[in-house]
Design an enzyme around this catalytic site. Sequence first.
Site, PDB file in Angstrom:
ATOM      1  N   HIS A 193       0.812  -1.220   0.000  1.00 47.90           N
ATOM      2  CA  HIS A 193       0.000   0.000   0.000  1.00 47.90           C
ATOM      3  C   HIS A 193       0.844   1.268   0.000  1.00 47.90           C
ATOM      4  O   HIS A 193       0.437   2.286  -0.516  1.00 47.90           O
ATOM      5  CB  HIS A 193      -1.010  -0.026   1.146  1.00 47.90           C
ATOM      6  CG  HIS A 193      -2.154  -0.931   0.823  1.00 47.90           C
ATOM      7  ND1 HIS A 193      -2.219  -2.205   1.291  1.00 47.90           N
ATOM      8  CD2 HIS A 193      -3.218  -0.744   0.007  1.00 47.90           C
ATOM      9  CE1 HIS A 193      -3.305  -2.789   0.792  1.00 47.90           C
ATOM     10  NE2 HIS A 193      -3.931  -1.918   0.018  1.00 47.90           N
ATOM     11  N   GLU A 438     -10.431 -10.947  -5.524  1.00 47.35           N
ATOM     12  CA  GLU A 438      -9.043 -10.850  -5.066  1.00 47.35           C
ATOM     13  C   GLU A 438      -8.611 -12.071  -4.256  1.00 47.35           C
ATOM     14  O   GLU A 438      -7.493 -12.111  -3.763  1.00 47.35           O
ATOM     15  CB  GLU A 438      -8.777  -9.543  -4.312  1.00 47.35           C
ATOM     16  CG  GLU A 438      -9.738  -9.224  -3.215  1.00 47.35           C
ATOM     17  CD  GLU A 438      -9.550  -7.825  -2.623  1.00 47.35           C
ATOM     18  OE1 GLU A 438      -8.544  -7.163  -2.884  1.00 47.35           O
ATOM     19  OE2 GLU A 438     -10.454  -7.418  -1.876  1.00 47.35           O
ATOM     20  N   ASP A 462      -3.945  -8.361  -4.458  1.00 44.20           N
ATOM     21  CA  ASP A 462      -4.197  -9.472  -3.535  1.00 44.20           C
ATOM     22  C   ASP A 462      -4.370 -10.784  -4.293  1.00 44.20           C
ATOM     23  O   ASP A 462      -3.906 -11.829  -3.838  1.00 44.20           O
ATOM     24  CB  ASP A 462      -5.433  -9.182  -2.675  1.00 44.20           C
ATOM     25  CG  ASP A 462      -5.070  -8.297  -1.493  1.00 44.20           C
ATOM     26  OD1 ASP A 462      -4.000  -8.530  -0.899  1.00 44.20           O
ATOM     27  OD2 ASP A 462      -5.829  -7.357  -1.187  1.00 44.20           O
ATOM     28  N   CYS A 509      -8.844  -3.177 -10.806  1.00 45.33           N
ATOM     29  CA  CYS A 509      -8.452  -2.012 -10.003  1.00 45.33           C
ATOM     30  C   CYS A 509      -7.140  -2.246  -9.269  1.00 45.33           C
ATOM     31  O   CYS A 509      -6.664  -1.369  -8.554  1.00 45.33           O
ATOM     32  CB  CYS A 509      -9.557  -1.599  -9.032  1.00 45.33           C
ATOM     33  SG  CYS A 509      -9.961  -2.866  -7.838  1.00 45.33           S
TER      34      CYS A 509
END
Length: 548
Positions: A193, A438, A462, A509
């Site tokens: 992240h 994911e 993920d 995404c």
Amino acid sequence: MSIDDATGNVFLGIGVTNGQAYGKIKFLNSTYNYDFKARSSPNEERQRFLLALEETVNKTKEIAKRARSTIGEGEAQIFEIHAMLLEDEDFVDSVLSLIKTGLSSEEAVEKSGEKYSNVLRALGDEYLSARATDIKDICQGIIDTLQAKNDKKEEDSEPYILVAPDLSPSETVKLDKSKILGFVTFEGSATSHTSILAKAMGIPAIVGVGEISKNYDGELALLDGIRGRITIRPKEIDVWEYKNAKAKENKLAREHERYLRSIMHRPAVTKSGKKILIYANIGEASEVDGAISNGAEGIGLLRSEFMYLARNNLPSEEELFIAYKMIAEKMQGKRVVIRTLDIGADKQATYLNLEREENPALGYRGIRLCLDRQEIFKTQIRAILRASAYGRISIMIPMISTHGELLKCKEIIKSCEVELKNKGINFDSKIEIGIMIETPASAIISDILAKEVDFFSVGTNDLSQYTYAADRQNSRVSGICEENHEAIIRLIKMASDAIHEEGGWIGICGEMGADLSLTQELLDIGIDELSVSVPYLLGVRGKVCASN
Ligand code: PEP
Ligand code: MG
């Protein structure tokens, strides 16, 4: 990894964003090695403290004002509370009496802060414990002001390359982004992240470089995001080359950007005539303007958990509603996909008091936490539903791995709708519901899940870590997915076929959506939407228009 060149100051890692940067490096928290010695007489210390206090109160009120217009009401209120605590008479008296005993202002503030936090914590109340953390924050603010007044001012006002062992998402969202030339972290991978935030900020970053000695704090360094390399104390010739290359690169980038801007408002249509939606990934309301000015046709992923991170308590329904409404209104009828809270794993909010886990990525996170602590989930769902009356909002649920989880989520959404209806509150009764793909399980049973939802959005970050069993935070293994994406492509194709069979749409995404070397492959398997960080919007649109 460090390598020996003539200087021995080169560190190699994974380049996250393509830019380069040159400037002083600063270790995270390096400014906290304070000199706490008393500097002057108690009277002078008293003056120092009172001036610093006034300045900190003004600064805090200013931040509250800025937060109100950029992030939202909730964050603004936190800073307003901080300003009030700063002016609390008992607190100020306590600092002043300690100064009288001969302590420096810094020591007196720290000691008073500790005293008040301990009293609040001892009361055993969750709300008051959170206030204890506020007190620590405000004391830090006064100490920062006192120290900046002494000797740090010049250094701190210069933009710098931030170096940190690791940077949690909550630390990252608190940084003053205007001061940061680039990031370097010892740990991390391209899909962690921290890297995603660096991309969103459009600044050069390298992760997974291994340990860099703190002795380098304050040294000049050259950060090369393309090669994944940071050179500390670079040779003059390298700096000269960097400046030359940068000038050329800027010129080429400006020309390319001019072209991309010229096609920005054209629909992204492939040469074979398929229209692809180009959406933006954002973490907070303040990023919406950038998304719009770079041609986003919608928000494909609002990482809603970031609004839960830079704070000390859960946001209220009202705060969330105001933020979501602001985004929906700014997007003027364009789709805004709000992903429900995906907290846990690397995104920790201390006030949730989550237990330490052996394998947090496989643990209590995302929808698992929300289905367990349903009040948190329901508060968010009500806020999303209420905001849906002001634009075109979709709900997206993260980390689904079973049919049962999805059914439970839909039940909760229904119950929130009924609650609002009974109260006569408006919302979009046909709100779109989608899920993230994911986990490999969700891709494998995508034919079952597709019957329940309007869309899928593939979280390749993920999906990759779970498919390859390769921790996205661990730079030693995270590369496996980048080099071998066949397994992911097959899973995405399964999901794509399944959702199209049911008449829905599918987007990407995760970071794969911004990888231009994969665009054609993703289009070939039927992807309808690509949602990427703001700095990548123009490039992705250009690539789609040039694809078949
Ligand atoms: C993903 O997993 O690809 C995703 C988009 O979600 P996040 O990166 O926030 O986990
Ligand atoms: Mg994810």
